[in-house]
Design an enzyme around this catalytic site. Structure first.
Site: not given
Length: 217
Positions: A13-15, A46
């Site tokens: 779950g990330t971009s 991140k």
């Protein structure tokens, strides 16, 4: 193992994204950390600056990403001390890829699942970008990439239409922000903030540090 990786893609779950520009590169990411449908953190960068010449972004399991950041920095420093030569971006990316390859194949109840984008500048001033899949495969990026984050489909869809070979770093920053905004609007695992870094012969700089806060009308 391939099925495990395929299943984990839905859990990263990330971009994250990296964009190659004619005068450097751009890397960006959101700040949300999730556990299933629960938001654990709203302010976790991140994109991590590993040292003076390298920046890495992570998607996947949060604990593995945090540990990987520390190990990568230590291994690159050890390599530099042993060889008396600063590693190139390509050497650093391949070292990281080897680490991921070994980690995911080590017997464990919970496999190491981390994908990364790597960008940096060499001593001759050239910039390079690499994408490293969770299984350890390391590939040069010549245009743009979003690795295996859950926001990847939304990011790549926008970059596919708007990236161009003569893109400047300044334009790349604007494009990165738009791509991340698109992702955070559609991907429930991405959001809460945007960080964008520029990588040029002049060094690594943070161009955007922005929180996304809810507004009620």
């Amino acid at each position: 193992m391939n099925q495990e990786i395929a299943n984990s893609v839905l859990k990263t779950g990330t971009s994250i994204l990296a964009i190659v520009c004619k005068d450097g590169a751009v890397m960006g990411a959101d700040r949300r950390v999730t556990a299933g449908n629960i938001v654990l953190s709203k302010d976790t960068p991140k994109v991590r600056r590993i040292n003076d010449y390298l920046v890495v972004s992570f998607c996947g399991q949060a604990a593995d990403a945090l540990l990987s950041e520390k190990v990568i920095a230590a291994e690159l420093r050890l390599k530099e001390l042993k060889t008396k030569i600063r590693p190139t971006v390509k050497e650093a990316a391949n070292l990281i890829g080897m680490m991921y390859y070994r980690n995911i194949r080590s017997p464990s109840m919970i496999p190491h699942i981390v994908g990364s984008l790597v960008a940096g500048f060499n001593e001759d001033g050239t910039t390079e970008v690499y994408t490293i899949e969770p299984a350890g495969g390391t590939y040069p990026v010549t245009d743009y990439d979003a690795n295996f984050g859950s926001g990847m489909p939304f990011i790549l869809g926008l970059l596919e239409r708007q990236w161009k070979p003569d893109l400047t770093v300044k334009e790349g920053v604007e494009l990165a922000v738009e791509a991340l905004k698109s992702s955070t609007q559609r991907d429930t695992a991405s959001g809460n903030g945007i960080d964008v870094f520029t990588i040029t012969k002049d060094g690594i700089k943070q161009a955007i540090s922005q929180k996304i806060t809810p507004t009620y009308h």
